[in-house]
Design an enzyme around this catalytic site. Structure first.
Site, PDB file in Angstrom:
ATOM      1  N   ARG A 155       0.827  -1.225   0.000  1.00  0.00           N
ATOM      2  CA  ARG A 155       0.000   0.000   0.000  1.00  0.00           C
ATOM      3  C   ARG A 155       0.858   1.270   0.000  1.00  0.00           C
ATOM      4  O   ARG A 155       0.474   2.288   0.586  1.00  0.00           O
ATOM      5  CB  ARG A 155      -0.942   0.042   1.213  1.00  0.00           C
ATOM      6  CG  ARG A 155      -1.965  -1.076   1.264  1.00  0.00           C
ATOM      7  CD  ARG A 155      -2.978  -0.974   0.130  1.00  0.00           C
ATOM      8  NE  ARG A 155      -4.117  -1.858   0.343  1.00  0.00           N
ATOM      9  CZ  ARG A 155      -4.153  -3.151   0.012  1.00  0.00           C
ATOM     10  NH1 ARG A 155      -3.115  -3.716  -0.575  1.00  0.00           N
ATOM     11  NH2 ARG A 155      -5.232  -3.866   0.229  1.00  0.00           N
ATOM     12  N   SER A 227     -10.847  -1.116   3.315  1.00  0.00           N
ATOM     13  CA  SER A 227     -10.100  -1.327   4.560  1.00  0.00           C
ATOM     14  C   SER A 227      -9.707   0.028   5.118  1.00  0.00           C
ATOM     15  O   SER A 227      -9.116   0.837   4.410  1.00  0.00           O
ATOM     16  CB  SER A 227      -8.826  -2.118   4.306  1.00  0.00           C
ATOM     17  OG  SER A 227      -9.113  -3.382   3.800  1.00  0.00           O
ATOM     18  N   GLU A 323      -5.077   3.069   6.602  1.00  0.00           N
ATOM     19  CA  GLU A 323      -4.692   2.963   5.201  1.00  0.00           C
ATOM     20  C   GLU A 323      -5.282   4.154   4.450  1.00  0.00           C
ATOM     21  O   GLU A 323      -4.734   4.645   3.474  1.00  0.00           O
ATOM     22  CB  GLU A 323      -5.261   1.655   4.620  1.00  0.00           C
ATOM     23  CG  GLU A 323      -4.805   1.409   3.201  1.00  0.00           C
ATOM     24  CD  GLU A 323      -5.768   0.549   2.388  1.00  0.00           C
ATOM     25  OE1 GLU A 323      -6.061  -0.577   2.782  1.00  0.00           O
ATOM     26  OE2 GLU A 323      -6.208   1.036   1.344  1.00  0.00           O
TER      27      GLU A 323
END
Ligand code: EPU
Length: 327
Positions: A155, A227, A323
């Site tokens: 990520r 998420s 995130e």
């Protein structure tokens, strides 16, 4: 003020909201001095949490197109506009019989943001398919970053660094395979595929979509940004100590020294799954996802995020990081 699109369904506005359909149009906006500082470039708004209105310019790319740049019997190279909806690109690849991106079906957002965020799911990360990323900076200068210059990790990419705020992705180049191969080793994918008479790209895409739809809320129905937290990666010794206490703890080995632990599992163990704090809640089918029950502000979501983080820290001694990008 103009409304900023975001999948969390937070009601926020920008002083200035600009869209452009080509590199040329972006250069014209720059030359005309239309990009009033501060500025922020967004994709589909599917990974952002706005805490307050934005007193500057929000930029959004509408650069389209999927163009084949090179092709032989085994591989195909494609150049894709940053504004192409990510899942439309996946659907197109599956239609063409190009292998590689099918496990990333139904991820919200756009192609440009996929390369910034290094989106991933079910054993595949977009960096595995990217060959280069084309950009234009705030001075209108073009630069093409080879994949190995993009600093890709889980990520993460250099495009997320604060000093890269002035660099805008315009096209992403991908290399896909024409040779039949599938990535089936994550979770229950192989099991789910075995229920179907054939293994082909279309079936795999359908299975991935079914799994996602069963766990992840549709942002059109329930505001969310997928998420909310990253899965923490911890030293093996720390994991082993935790595992003695929680033998059922799911985990993925990251090489020999480090282990990734699903934050969703820890959040569920803390009793947060399906719980709410004001108009913000932890999704009842996937504890890694925070949702807007209706009318939540960015601050409501942050309050829930802080409470969840504090619980995980006190039970497991691990600090989980968002995130989602806070604006
Ligand atoms: N789990 C629980 N309870 C929960 C959620 C998960 O016990 O409420 C357990 C599951 O049983 C499983 C493990 O945690 O053993 C992992 O769960 P899952 O396969 O659902 O994936 P995840 O680790 O929670 C990550 C990505 C998702 C991606 C899936 C599938 C991150 C931050 N998230 O989630 O990506 O779709 O794997 O590959 O890495 C996103 O980034 O927005 C996103 C949705």
């Amino acid at each position: 003020m103009m409304k900023i699109p975001n999948t969390f369904g937070i009601d926020v506005a920008a002083a200035n909201y600009l869209e452009y359909g080509s590199e040329e149009e972006l250069r014209e906006l720059i030359a005309a001095g239309s990009i009033i500082v501060p500025y922020l470039h967004i994709g589909g708004g599917s990974n952002l949490l706005f805490i307050k209105d934005y007193e500057g310019t929000v930029l959004h790319s509408c650069i389209g197109g999927v163009e084949v740049t090179e092709e032989d019997e085994e591989k195909v190279s494609v150049r894709v506009g940053a504004g192409v909806v990510w899942d439309d690109f996946v659907a197109y690849c599956v239609e063409q019989g190009w292998y590689g991106v099918e496990n990333l079906s139904l991820i919200p957002g756009e192609v440009g943001a996929s390369a910034v965020q290094n989106i991933g799911a079910y054993g595949v990360e977009v960096k595995d398919l990217i060959t280069s990323v084309e950009t234009l900076n705030i001075r209108g200068e073009k630069h093409v970053y080879r994949k190995d210059e993009c600093g890709y990790a889980y990520r993460r990419s250099i495009f997320k660094q604060p000093d890269m705020k002035s660099v805008f992705v315009t096209y992403v180049n991908f290399c896909l395979s024409k040779e039949e191969h599938y990535t089936l080793d994550y979770g229950t994918i192989r099991q789910e595929m075995a229920k179907h008479p054939v293994t082909d790209l279309k079936t795999l895409r359908r299975v991935i979509i079914e799994i996602r739809e069963s766990k992840l809320p549709d942002p059109k129905v329930l505001g969310n940004a997928g998420s909310f937290f990253m899965n923490p990666i911890v030293p093996r010794a720390q994991f082993e100590a935790l595992q003695r206490e929680y033998p059922g703890m799911p985990h993925y080995d990251m090489g020999t020294d480090r282990v990734k632990i699903p934050a969703g599992w820890m959040i569920e163990q803390c009793g947060w799954k399906g719980k709410s704090l004001g108009p913000a809640a932890v999704h009842d089918k996937q504890a890694l996802v925070l949702v807007n029950l209706g009318g939540a502000t960015g601050a409501d979501i942050v309050a829930l995020s802080d409470a969840v983080r504090a619980s995980v820290r006190s039970k497991f001694g691990i600090d989980i990081s968002p995130e989602v990008n806070f604006i």
